[in-house]
Design a protein around this motif. Structure first.
Motif, PDB file in Angstrom:
ATOM      1  N   ALA A  54       2.471   8.952  -5.732  1.00 43.12           N
ATOM      2  CA  ALA A  54       1.192   8.920  -5.011  1.00 43.12           C
ATOM      3  C   ALA A  54       1.321   8.140  -3.709  1.00 43.12           C
ATOM      4  CB  ALA A  54       0.118   8.272  -5.886  1.00 43.12           C
ATOM      5  N   GLY A  55       0.476   8.501  -2.747  1.00 44.42           N
ATOM      6  CA  GLY A  55       0.417   7.753  -1.499  1.00 44.42           C
ATOM      7  C   GLY A  55      -0.228   6.393  -1.730  1.00 44.42           C
ATOM      8  N   TRP A  56      -0.067   5.507  -0.778  1.00 45.30           N
ATOM      9  CA  TRP A  56      -0.594   4.151  -0.934  1.00 45.30           C
ATOM     10  C   TRP A  56      -0.914   3.551   0.422  1.00 45.30           C
ATOM     11  CZ3 TRP A  56       2.527   0.462   1.348  1.00 45.30           C
ATOM     12  CH2 TRP A  56       3.844   0.852   1.630  1.00 45.30           C
ATOM     13  N   LEU A 155      -2.924  -6.267   9.535  1.00 48.75           N
ATOM     14  CA  LEU A 155      -1.655  -5.555   9.418  1.00 48.75           C
ATOM     15  C   LEU A 155      -1.849  -4.596   8.248  1.00 48.75           C
ATOM     16  CD1 LEU A 155       1.479  -5.567  10.226  1.00 48.75           C
ATOM     17  CD2 LEU A 155       1.730  -6.820   8.100  1.00 48.75           C
ATOM     18  N   GLN A 156      -1.541  -3.332   8.479  1.00 43.29           N
ATOM     19  CA  GLN A 156      -1.703  -2.339   7.408  1.00 43.29           C
ATOM     20  C   GLN A 156      -0.358  -1.698   7.103  1.00 43.29           C
ATOM     21  OE1 GLN A 156      -5.027   0.356   7.696  1.00 43.29           O
ATOM     22  NE2 GLN A 156      -3.856   2.001   6.766  1.00 43.29           N
ATOM     23  N   VAL A 157      -0.087  -1.514   5.822  1.00 45.16           N
ATOM     24  CA  VAL A 157       1.119  -0.815   5.363  1.00 45.16           C
ATOM     25  C   VAL A 157       0.664   0.416   4.587  1.00 45.16           C
ATOM     26  CG1 VAL A 157       2.628  -2.836   5.338  1.00 45.16           C
ATOM     27  CG2 VAL A 157       1.238  -2.335   3.332  1.00 45.16           C
ATOM     28  N   SER A 158       1.366   1.540   4.781  1.00 43.87           N
ATOM     29  CA  SER A 158       0.948   2.767   4.098  1.00 43.87           C
ATOM     30  C   SER A 158       2.074   3.796   4.098  1.00 43.87           C
ATOM     31  CB  SER A 158      -0.282   3.364   4.784  1.00 43.87           C
ATOM     32  OG  SER A 158       0.026   3.702   6.122  1.00 43.87           O
ATOM     33  N   ALA A 159       1.956   4.745   3.167  1.00 46.11           N
ATOM     34  CA  ALA A 159       2.904   5.862   3.092  1.00 46.11           C
ATOM     35  C   ALA A 159       2.331   6.927   2.168  1.00 46.11           C
ATOM     36  CB  ALA A 159       4.260   5.402   2.565  1.00 46.11           C
ATOM     37  N   PRO A 160       2.682   8.190   2.426  1.00 47.35           N
ATOM     38  CA  PRO A 160       2.345   9.227   1.447  1.00 47.35           C
ATOM     39  C   PRO A 160       3.321   9.106   0.278  1.00 47.35           C
ATOM     40  CG  PRO A 160       3.634  10.159   3.231  1.00 47.35           C
ATOM     41  CD  PRO A 160       3.373   8.718   3.596  1.00 47.35           C
ATOM     42  N   ALA A 161       3.094   9.863  -0.793  1.00 45.47           N
ATOM     43  CA  ALA A 161       4.081   9.901  -1.881  1.00 45.47           C
ATOM     44  C   ALA A 161       5.417  10.288  -1.261  1.00 45.47           C
ATOM     45  CB  ALA A 161       3.656  10.914  -2.939  1.00 45.47           C
ATOM     46  N   TYR A 162       6.494   9.639  -1.683  1.00 49.26           N
ATOM     47  CA  TYR A 162       7.808   9.861  -1.072  1.00 49.26           C
ATOM     48  C   TYR A 162       8.177  11.349  -1.107  1.00 49.26           C
ATOM     49  CZ  TYR A 162      12.733   9.554   0.020  1.00 49.26           C
ATOM     50  OH  TYR A 162      13.949   9.731   0.623  1.00 49.26           O
ATOM     51  N   PRO A 163       8.383  11.967   0.083  1.00 45.74           N
ATOM     52  CA  PRO A 163       8.650  13.401   0.149  1.00 45.74           C
ATOM     53  C   PRO A 163      10.135  13.767   0.181  1.00 45.74           C
ATOM     54  CG  PRO A 163       8.187  12.587   2.346  1.00 45.74           C
ATOM     55  CD  PRO A 163       8.089  11.414   1.398  1.00 45.74           C
ATOM     56  N   GLY A 164      11.018  12.792   0.271  1.00 43.44           N
ATOM     57  CA  GLY A 164      12.441  13.078   0.462  1.00 43.44           C
ATOM     58  C   GLY A 164      12.795  12.790   1.902  1.00 43.44           C
ATOM     59  N   PRO A 165      13.979  13.024   2.353  1.00 44.84           N
ATOM     60  CA  PRO A 165      15.043  13.735   1.645  1.00 44.84           C
ATOM     61  C   PRO A 165      15.688  12.846   0.589  1.00 44.84           C
ATOM     62  CG  PRO A 165      15.875  12.990   3.758  1.00 44.84           C
ATOM     63  CD  PRO A 165      14.400  12.599   3.698  1.00 44.84           C
TER      64      PRO A 165
END
Length: 185
Positions: A54-56, A155-165
Motif C-alpha cells: 500500500a501507498g503511505w 516535511l512530508q514523506v510519501s510513496a505509492p506501493a512499491y512498483p518495482g523494478p
C-alpha cells in the motif's frame, strides 16, 4: 597670604557669531539569527507498514524562529528505505524509493515548497536535490521574509506501493532524515 581666584565661564563666542554644527553618524547592524522555535523542531518516527502492499504518507511539522530570510535543508542517511540485509540474487532489491516534500511558511503569507526523490538527498547524489543539506546561508530551500514562530511548515514523506523494478526482499526497512536550518543571504 594666599588669594583665591574664581573664573566664571560665559558663552563661547564664535567668529561671525554663528554656532558650529557637528554631524556624528551612529550606525549598528543585526546579524541573521535562525533556528527552530522552542519545542518546534521536526521530530518523531513513522512506520509506513508493508510498503510493497500500500501507498503511505506522513508529515512532520516544525516551526522556524528566524529574524530574517532562512534556508532549510535535508540529508538522508540511506537515500531510500533500506533493508538491513542486501540481496545478492538478481531481480531482488533491498532499497525502496520515496518522495520528500518540504513546505516553509514566512511572514505575510510567503511560502516556499519543493519536492525531491530521497535518492537525491545523499551527499553522493549525481543530481542533488535543491534542498540537499546541511543548510548554510546559500544552501537549502529559501524562505523570505522572516519566519518568526509561524506554524505551518512541514516535511512530508510519501510513496505509492512499491512498483518495482525488482522484488523487495523480506525484512525491515529504514532511513533517517536530518533537517537543518540557517539564516540566509
Amino acid at each position: 597670604m594666599a588669594h583665591a581666584q574664581s573664573t566664571i565661564a560665559g558663552p563661547t563666542a564664535y567668529v561671525g557669531g554663528s554656532p558650529v554644527s557637528l554631524t556624528l553618524p551612529v550606525t549598528a547592524s543585526v546579524g541573521g539569527r535562525c533556528g527552530f522555535a522552542t519545542g518546534g523542531a521536526p521530530s518523531g518516527a513513522f512506520d509506513a507498514g508493508q510498503i510493497d502492499q500500500a501507498g503511505w504518507s506522513n508529515q512532520f511539522p516544525f516551526v522556524l524562529n528566524c529574524n530574517g530570510a532562512a534556508r532549510v535543508a535535508v540529508v538522508s542517511t540511506n537515500g531510500g528505505l533500506r533493508s538491513a540485509v542486501q540481496p545478492g540474487e538478481t531481480g531482488y532489491v533491498g532499497i525502496a524509493p520515496y518522495t520528500v516534500s518540504l513546505n516553509l511558511v514566512g511572514a505575510g503569507g510567503a511560502n516556499a515548497s519543493a519536492q525531491c526523490s530521497v535518492a537525491t538527498l545523499v551527499a553522493t547524489a549525481s543530481s542533488p536535490c535543491t534542498f540537499l543539506g546541511p543548510a548554510t546561508q546559500s544552501r537549502g530551500l529559501r524562505i523570505a521574509p522572516s519566519s518568526q514562530n509561524l506554524a505551518g511548515a512541514y516535511l512530508q514523506v510519501s510513496a505509492p506501493a512499491y512498483p518495482g523494478p525488482g522484488v523487495l526482499v523480506q525484512g525491515s526497512y529504514s532511513d533517517t532524515l536530518t533537517v537543518t536550518v540557517s539564516a540566509a543571504l
